[in-house]
Scaffold this active site. Structure first.
Site, short mmCIF file in Angstrom:
data_model
loop_
_atom_site.label_atom_id
_atom_site.label_comp_id
_atom_site.label_asym_id
_atom_site.label_seq_id
_atom_site.Cartn_x
_atom_site.Cartn_y
_atom_site.Cartn_z
CE1 TYR A 144 -4.28 -9.20 3.74
CE2 TYR A 144 -5.44 -9.22 1.64
CZ TYR A 144 -5.34 -8.80 2.95
OH TYR A 144 -6.29 -7.95 3.47
CE LYS A 191 -3.56 -2.67 0.29
NZ LYS A 191 -2.86 -3.94 0.42
CE1 TYR A 195 -10.45 -9.98 4.66
CE2 TYR A 195 -9.13 -10.14 2.65
CZ TYR A 195 -9.36 -9.58 3.90
OH TYR A 195 -8.51 -8.62 4.39
C1 LIG Z 1 -0.23 -8.05 2.30
C2 LIG Z 1 -1.21 -7.90 1.18
N1 LIG Z 1 -1.03 -8.61 0.04
C3 LIG Z 1 -1.89 -8.52 -1.00
C4 LIG Z 1 -3.00 -7.69 -0.95
C5 LIG Z 1 -3.94 -7.62 -2.15
O1 LIG Z 1 -3.68 -6.41 -2.80
P1 LIG Z 1 -4.83 -5.67 -3.62
O2 LIG Z 1 -5.86 -5.26 -2.62
O3 LIG Z 1 -4.11 -4.51 -4.28
O4 LIG Z 1 -5.40 -6.67 -4.60
C6 LIG Z 1 -3.23 -6.91 0.21
C7 LIG Z 1 -4.44 -5.99 0.27
N2 LIG Z 1 -4.92 -5.82 1.61
C8 LIG Z 1 -6.17 -5.13 1.88
C9 LIG Z 1 -6.12 -4.67 3.34
O5 LIG Z 1 -7.13 -4.18 3.86
O6 LIG Z 1 -5.00 -4.82 3.96
C10 LIG Z 1 -6.80 -4.28 0.91
C11 LIG Z 1 -7.41 -5.59 1.30
C12 LIG Z 1 -2.32 -7.01 1.29
O7 LIG Z 1 -2.48 -6.28 2.42
#
Ligand SMILES: Cc1ncc(COP(=O)(O)O)c(CNC2(C(=O)O)CC2)c1O
Length: 337
Positions: free
Chosen positions: A295, A51, A269
């Site tokens: 993730y 992010k 999720y």
């Molecule tokens: C460590 C990690 N890896 C992959 C992703 C997926 O990325 P995208 O949301 O850009 O598809 C997140 C996202 N996380 C979110 C969150 O609220 O942290 C947006 C869902 C992530 O934090």
């Protein structure tokens, strides 16, 4: 690169490093050469992560107005909300994070899930953490709008950043920059990556990579691994971000599909499946690298499965994108007794 016309506020150390996962490649029969680009080590803020790369293109827009707060949203152990707080601290704003019940918290984690890891770090950094009961959805949320209205009613000027930064107009730009960086690193390494494997939930990481690779005609080399368990919504949102980002870049190319592997997102999720836990331990023990149950554990599980089933040509170079997330492991300790 097309990205140069957009203002960027540096939050990263510089190009994120690329690790060679020789042990993992060998443990999987040396059929492919696995590398990892380390967004989990891309910055000194909080626990680093994907992010912050996105925020680099959002912060100039925040600084251009006299905003008082950044407002964002996620689950209780969200990385997004943590990086929102860290970014706010860095630029001298306050942060309000709406944290919803996105994950059916296992009994064994109930006592600690909203006290450890990412949410603990947010509190340490002074985030105004607001726990609300609403369930998971990657889209725009009422709870988010309520927090913004509440701040305005108090005379503040909140800057909204949607889940994962993804629905933000500049949400895809960070990972277009990731690709420009990668092209440079390919030259330095003397390696060309045949495939890029990346986790996908709210979509702007994968979208930026697809849009960035489209500048080089390589968008079909991206394999996204779904971790949302709402793949139709994630696919639609990701594609929309790809094409919005192409327009922003002035790239005259419409992309109407991409590879989203939906086999690893179960049971939902935020909760790992058995293969996710196996993959986290396997990569931990072969490379000394940590991934997480929400993730990266699922995307590395996907990469391992794709190698095992011969999805990649013998001898090809496969780049794994490690987007961060291990900081939430303490909220899942019952899975690793
Ligand atoms: C460590 C990690 N890896 C992959 C992703 C997926 O990325 P995208 O949301 O850009 O598809 C997140 C996202 N996380 C979110 C969150 O609220 O942290 C947006 C869902 C992530 O934090």
């Amino acid at each position: 690169p097309l990205l140069d016309k957009f203002a960027k506020y540096p939050l990263l150390f510089g190009p994120s490093p690329i690790s060679k996962f020789d042990n993992l490649s060998k443990a999987l029969g040396k059929k492919v050469n696995i590398f990892a680009k380390r967004e989990d080590r891309n910055s000194g803020l909080a626990f680093a992560g994907n992010k912050l790369r996105k925020f680099e293109y959002i912060v100039p827009d925040i600084l251009a107005g006299d905003y008082t707060h950044i407002v964002s949203i996620g689950g209780i152990q969200s990385n997004q909300t943590l990086m929102t707080v860290a970014t706010a601290c860095k630029i001298g704003l306050k942060a309000v994070t709406v944290q919803e019940n996105w994950v059916p918290i296992p009994e064994a984690e109930k006592a600690t899930y909203d006290k450890v890891g990412n949410i603990e770090a947010s509190r340490i950094m002074g985030g105004d953490v607001r726990l609300v009961p609403d369930g998971f959805d990657i889209g725009l949320r009422k709870s988010f709008q309520d927090a913004i209205d509440d701040l305005k009613a108090q005379g503040f000027k909140p800057y909204p950043v949607p889940a994962g930064c993804s629905e933000h107009k500049y949400g895809g730009l960070g990972f277009v920059g990731f690709v420009d960086e990668l092209i440079e690193q390919e030259k330095q390494l003397g390696v060309k990556f045949d495939k890029v494997v990346v986790c996908c939930v709210t979509g702007s990481s994968a979208a930026g990579i697809i849009s960035g690779m489209a500048q080089y005609g390589r968008e079909k080399d991206v394999i996204a691994i779904d971790a949302s368990f709402t793949p139709e919504k994630t696919k639609e949102q990701t594609l929309r971000i790809v094409n919005n980002t192409n327009k922003l870049l002035g790239l005259d190319k419409t992309i109407d599909d991409f590879q989203l592997d939906t086999r690893f997102a179960h049971p939902c999720y935020g909760l790992p499946n058995e293969g996710t836990i196996e993959a986290i331990k396997f990569v931990g023990r072969t490379e000394g690298v940590l991934t997480d149950p929400v993730y990266e554990g699922k995307s590395i599980q996907g990469l391992i499965q794709l190698v095992k089933e011969g999805a990649f040509e013998e001898g090809s170079n496969v780049l794994y994108v490690h987007l961060g997330g291990a900081s939430a492991l303490s909220a899942y300790s019952s899975y690793f007794k």
